[in-house]
Design a protein around this motif. Structure first.
Motif, mmCIF file in Angstrom:
data_model
loop_
_atom_site.group_PDB
_atom_site.id
_atom_site.type_symbol
_atom_site.label_atom_id
_atom_site.label_comp_id
_atom_site.label_asym_id
_atom_site.label_seq_id
_atom_site.Cartn_x
_atom_site.Cartn_y
_atom_site.Cartn_z
ATOM 1 N N VAL A 124 42.206 -26.706 26.421
ATOM 2 C CA VAL A 124 43.544 -27.125 25.832
ATOM 3 C C VAL A 124 44.270 -25.700 25.580
ATOM 4 N N HIS A 125 43.521 -24.787 25.159
ATOM 5 C CA HIS A 125 44.272 -23.543 24.813
ATOM 6 C C HIS A 125 44.591 -22.798 26.090
ATOM 7 N N SER A 143 47.650 -22.605 20.188
ATOM 8 C CA SER A 143 46.887 -21.674 19.777
ATOM 9 C C SER A 143 45.440 -22.353 19.769
ATOM 10 N N ARG A 144 44.605 -21.499 18.926
ATOM 11 C CA ARG A 144 42.800 -22.248 19.040
ATOM 12 C C ARG A 144 42.846 -23.034 18.022
ATOM 13 N N ALA A 145 43.502 -23.077 16.887
ATOM 14 C CA ALA A 145 43.695 -24.077 15.730
ATOM 15 C C ALA A 145 44.221 -25.178 16.200
ATOM 16 N N GLU A 146 45.463 -24.964 16.865
ATOM 17 C CA GLU A 146 46.189 -26.263 17.333
ATOM 18 C C GLU A 146 45.452 -27.091 18.524
ATOM 19 N N SER A 154 42.733 -29.001 16.800
ATOM 20 C CA SER A 154 43.047 -30.218 16.325
ATOM 21 C C SER A 154 43.566 -31.114 17.074
ATOM 22 N N VAL A 155 44.102 -30.931 18.362
ATOM 23 C CA VAL A 155 44.590 -31.913 19.505
ATOM 24 C C VAL A 155 43.301 -32.562 19.814
ATOM 25 N N VAL A 156 42.104 -31.730 19.894
ATOM 26 C CA VAL A 156 40.888 -32.489 20.640
ATOM 27 C C VAL A 156 40.393 -33.581 19.315
#
Length: 96
Positions: free
Chosen positions: A15-16, A22-25, A28-30
């Motif tokens: 996804v990133h 961002s890696r955090a976002e 979070s999506v996953v």
């Protein structure tokens, strides 16, 4: 071909890399997608992802099992089980 396991972190990396989040976002999506899938199954809904497959809940009734070593009959309690049925598209991709 080397066998490996696809993890949450691997999905977040995809996804990133593909969406530029961002890696955090991305993580979070996953996590949110997996949470919604788990929640739907927990409340008794089946989950169908087009082109991938379906997670289907089944209620199994009580039955009598047998200890293979001793032959003693043991009641098996009713329970809910989840099965996965791959879509035809997924089956075709795997068969290649």
């Amino acid at each position: 071909m080397q066998a490996s396991t696809l993890t949450r972190a691997d999905l977040a990396d995809v996804v990133h890399n593909r969406l530029g989040l961002s890696r955090a976002e991305s993580a979070s999506v996953v996590e949110r997608v997996l949470y919604h899938m788990c929640h739907a199954l927990a409340v008794g809904q089946n989950v169908k992802i087009s082109g991938f497959g379906s997670f289907i809940l089944r209620d199994k009734g009580e039955r009598v099992g047998r200890n293979p070593k001793t032959g003693v009959e043991v009641p098996i309690a009713p329970r809910r089980v989840m099965t996965f049925r791959a879509s035809q598209i997924m089956r075709d991709r795997i068969a290649k």
